[in-house]
Design a protein around this motif. Structure first.
Motif, PDB file in Angstrom:
ATOM      1  N   ARG A  42       0.820  -1.215   0.000  1.00 46.09           N
ATOM      2  CA  ARG A  42       0.000   0.000   0.000  1.00 46.09           C
ATOM      3  C   ARG A  42       0.852   1.262   0.000  1.00 46.09           C
ATOM      4  O   ARG A  42       0.481   2.276  -0.600  1.00 46.09           O
ATOM      5  CB  ARG A  42      -0.928  -0.001   1.222  1.00 46.09           C
ATOM      6  CG  ARG A  42      -2.037   1.051   1.150  1.00 46.09           C
ATOM      7  CD  ARG A  42      -2.950   0.966   2.369  1.00 46.09           C
ATOM      8  NE  ARG A  42      -4.203   1.660   2.146  1.00 46.09           N
ATOM      9  CZ  ARG A  42      -4.408   2.961   2.351  1.00 46.09           C
ATOM     10  NH1 ARG A  42      -3.410   3.709   2.801  1.00 46.09           N
ATOM     11  NH2 ARG A  42      -5.584   3.514   2.113  1.00 46.09           N
ATOM     12  N   GLU A  43       2.018   1.219   0.662  1.00 48.45           N
ATOM     13  CA  GLU A  43       2.839   2.411   0.774  1.00 48.45           C
ATOM     14  C   GLU A  43       3.472   2.817  -0.550  1.00 48.45           C
ATOM     15  O   GLU A  43       3.978   3.939  -0.681  1.00 48.45           O
ATOM     16  CB  GLU A  43       3.935   2.222   1.837  1.00 48.45           C
ATOM     17  CG  GLU A  43       5.009   1.205   1.476  1.00 48.45           C
ATOM     18  CD  GLU A  43       4.699  -0.192   1.975  1.00 48.45           C
ATOM     19  OE1 GLU A  43       5.643  -0.977   2.163  1.00 48.45           O
ATOM     20  OE2 GLU A  43       3.491  -0.507   2.158  1.00 48.45           O
ATOM     21  N   SER A  46       0.518   5.619  -5.454  1.00 49.80           N
ATOM     22  CA  SER A  46       0.134   7.022  -5.531  1.00 49.80           C
ATOM     23  C   SER A  46      -1.372   7.071  -5.253  1.00 49.80           C
ATOM     24  O   SER A  46      -2.049   6.039  -5.242  1.00 49.80           O
ATOM     25  CB  SER A  46       0.421   7.580  -6.923  1.00 49.80           C
ATOM     26  OG  SER A  46      -0.398   6.937  -7.883  1.00 49.80           O
ATOM     27  N   SER A  47      -1.908   8.264  -5.035  1.00 58.27           N
ATOM     28  CA  SER A  47      -3.351   8.365  -4.772  1.00 58.27           C
ATOM     29  C   SER A  47      -4.157   7.879  -5.977  1.00 58.27           C
ATOM     30  O   SER A  47      -5.225   7.275  -5.827  1.00 58.27           O
ATOM     31  CB  SER A  47      -3.724   9.809  -4.426  1.00 58.27           C
ATOM     32  OG  SER A  47      -3.297  10.702  -5.441  1.00 58.27           O
ATOM     33  N   GLU A  48      -3.618   8.117  -7.188  1.00 57.88           N
ATOM     34  CA  GLU A  48      -4.306   7.653  -8.392  1.00 57.88           C
ATOM     35  C   GLU A  48      -4.336   6.132  -8.457  1.00 57.88           C
ATOM     36  O   GLU A  48      -5.351   5.525  -8.810  1.00 57.88           O
ATOM     37  CB  GLU A  48      -3.625   8.211  -9.645  1.00 57.88           C
ATOM     38  CG  GLU A  48      -3.759   9.715  -9.836  1.00 57.88           C
ATOM     39  CD  GLU A  48      -2.774  10.507  -8.985  1.00 57.88           C
ATOM     40  OE1 GLU A  48      -1.873   9.886  -8.373  1.00 57.88           O
ATOM     41  OE2 GLU A  48      -2.906  11.745  -8.918  1.00 57.88           O
ATOM     42  N   GLU A  49      -3.218   5.507  -8.095  1.00 56.39           N
ATOM     43  CA  GLU A  49      -3.149   4.050  -8.128  1.00 56.39           C
ATOM     44  C   GLU A  49      -4.079   3.425  -7.101  1.00 56.39           C
ATOM     45  O   GLU A  49      -4.685   2.376  -7.341  1.00 56.39           O
ATOM     46  CB  GLU A  49      -1.709   3.591  -7.884  1.00 56.39           C
ATOM     47  CG  GLU A  49      -0.772   3.882  -9.040  1.00 56.39           C
ATOM     48  CD  GLU A  49       0.684   3.625  -8.683  1.00 56.39           C
ATOM     49  OE1 GLU A  49       1.411   3.117  -9.548  1.00 56.39           O
ATOM     50  OE2 GLU A  49       1.097   3.927  -7.541  1.00 56.39           O
ATOM     51  N   LEU A  50      -4.203   4.079  -5.954  1.00 58.51           N
ATOM     52  CA  LEU A  50      -5.084   3.560  -4.912  1.00 58.51           C
ATOM     53  C   LEU A  50      -6.535   3.551  -5.394  1.00 58.51           C
ATOM     54  O   LEU A  50      -7.313   2.649  -5.067  1.00 58.51           O
ATOM     55  CB  LEU A  50      -4.931   4.391  -3.638  1.00 58.51           C
ATOM     56  CG  LEU A  50      -5.496   3.809  -2.341  1.00 58.51           C
ATOM     57  CD1 LEU A  50      -4.977   2.406  -2.084  1.00 58.51           C
ATOM     58  CD2 LEU A  50      -5.158   4.714  -1.176  1.00 58.51           C
ATOM     59  N   ARG A  51      -6.882   4.546  -6.196  1.00 63.18           N
ATOM     60  CA  ARG A  51      -8.247   4.596  -6.740  1.00 63.18           C
ATOM     61  C   ARG A  51      -8.457   3.559  -7.842  1.00 63.18           C
ATOM     62  O   ARG A  51      -9.593   3.264  -8.206  1.00 63.18           O
ATOM     63  CB  ARG A  51      -8.553   6.000  -7.270  1.00 63.18           C
ATOM     64  CG  ARG A  51      -8.732   7.054  -6.174  1.00 63.18           C
ATOM     65  CD  ARG A  51      -9.343   8.324  -6.730  1.00 63.18           C
ATOM     66  NE  ARG A  51      -8.429   9.012  -7.635  1.00 63.18           N
ATOM     67  CZ  ARG A  51      -7.552   9.950  -7.255  1.00 63.18           C
ATOM     68  NH1 ARG A  51      -7.483  10.288  -5.968  1.00 63.18           N
ATOM     69  NH2 ARG A  51      -6.767  10.543  -8.131  1.00 63.18           N
ATOM     70  N   GLU A  92      -9.973  -2.917   0.836  1.00 67.50           N
ATOM     71  CA  GLU A  92      -9.027  -2.799  -0.272  1.00 67.50           C
ATOM     72  C   GLU A  92      -8.468  -4.167  -0.656  1.00 67.50           C
ATOM     73  O   GLU A  92      -8.322  -4.481  -1.846  1.00 67.50           O
ATOM     74  CB  GLU A  92      -7.905  -1.844   0.108  1.00 67.50           C
ATOM     75  CG  GLU A  92      -8.351  -0.393   0.225  1.00 67.50           C
ATOM     76  CD  GLU A  92      -7.296   0.520   0.834  1.00 67.50           C
ATOM     77  OE1 GLU A  92      -7.545   1.746   0.895  1.00 67.50           O
ATOM     78  OE2 GLU A  92      -6.232   0.027   1.272  1.00 67.50           O
TER      79      GLU A  92
END
Length: 249
Positions: A42-43, A46-51, A92
């Motif tokens: 998770r670390e 990027s925020s885009e990848e998390l979405r 997730e």
């Protein structure tokens, strides 16, 4: 049936993963190397990848890989409470169709929050594994207490045994294996050597045979995760070398 070998994306280094375009870009390398699965970190998102977790999950499935999901978070907060973000991490992991969610132990104090954890895991249907990290919370004594509490409460939680992290916290990996092996369901394979005032992880075949003897103390059917540095011009060949090494040993 051959044992499962997982590749931790962080083994390639955060910079190289980023340069490649993220963890999704590493999947073809891992699949071509013959690994059974990937540990998504998770670390490294990027925020885009998390979405874009659903797309990542689809890519993992299309390549025929298994997945596990690692969140850099403790199971218990400093006041001993269950981490309030745990439901998010479980969701997730479910989105990725992961085999399990991996977290560190954190500040485990007593059995009281374990009833809530039992209910949460039952509701989510996700498997949870708890790793010994490089903090005081990852020492053998608290890991033993947690394992014992899980057994008493019949909690469906097992352990990730990181072979190197015991050295960071001043414990004997061999003693940890003696005490914890029955509860171990996943192994982070690495060797470690002294470096400045701490240690650094190295590939096991560049170290002495201590790692092999330690593996012999752990469940032979537990999936093995490659978490030592994977470096070189041909990452597929390097990864394949270690996938084959760990599958044979």
């Amino acid at each position: 049936m051959s044992r499962k070998i997982m590749v931790v994306t962080a083994a390639y280094g955060a910079d190289r993963v980023q340069q490649a375009g993220g963890q999704r870009a590493m999947l073809p390398v891992i699949a071509a190397a013959g690994a059974d699965g990937v540990e998504i970190r998770r670390e490294l998102f990027s925020s885009e990848e998390l979405r874009a977790l659903p797309a990542l999950g689809e890519s993992i499935e299309l390549l025929g890989l298994l997945a596990c999901y690692s969140a850099p978070a403790p199971l218990f907060t400093p006041d001993g409470a269950l981490n309030p973000d745990l439901p998010r991490y479980l969701a997730e992991a479910s989105t990725l169709n992961a085999l399990w969610l991996k977290v560190s132990l954190g500040h485990f104090r007593d059995k009281q929050p374990l009833e809530a954890l039992y209910a949460l895991l039952n509701e989510s249907g996700m498997t949870l594994v708890v790793e010994n990290d490089q903090t005081d919370c990852g020492q053998l004594a608290p890991m033993q207490r947690f394992k014992a509490a899980c057994r008493v409460m019949s909690l469906p939680v097992t352990l990730t045994f990181d072979m190197g992290n015991w050295l960071w916290v001043g414990d004997s990996p061999e003693e940890a294996a003696r005490q914890l092996a029955p509860a171990v369901s996943y192994i982070h394979v690495k060797a470690a050597v002294p470096h400045k005032e701490q240690f650094r992880a190295i590939a096991p075949d560049t170290a002495d045979a201590r790692w092999l003897a330690l593996l012999d103390q752990l469940p032979s059917d537990a999936p093995r995760g490659i978490e030592f540095p994977l470096e070189g011009a041909d990452l597929t060949a390097v990864t394949r070398h270690y996938v084959n090494l760990l599958r044979e040993e």
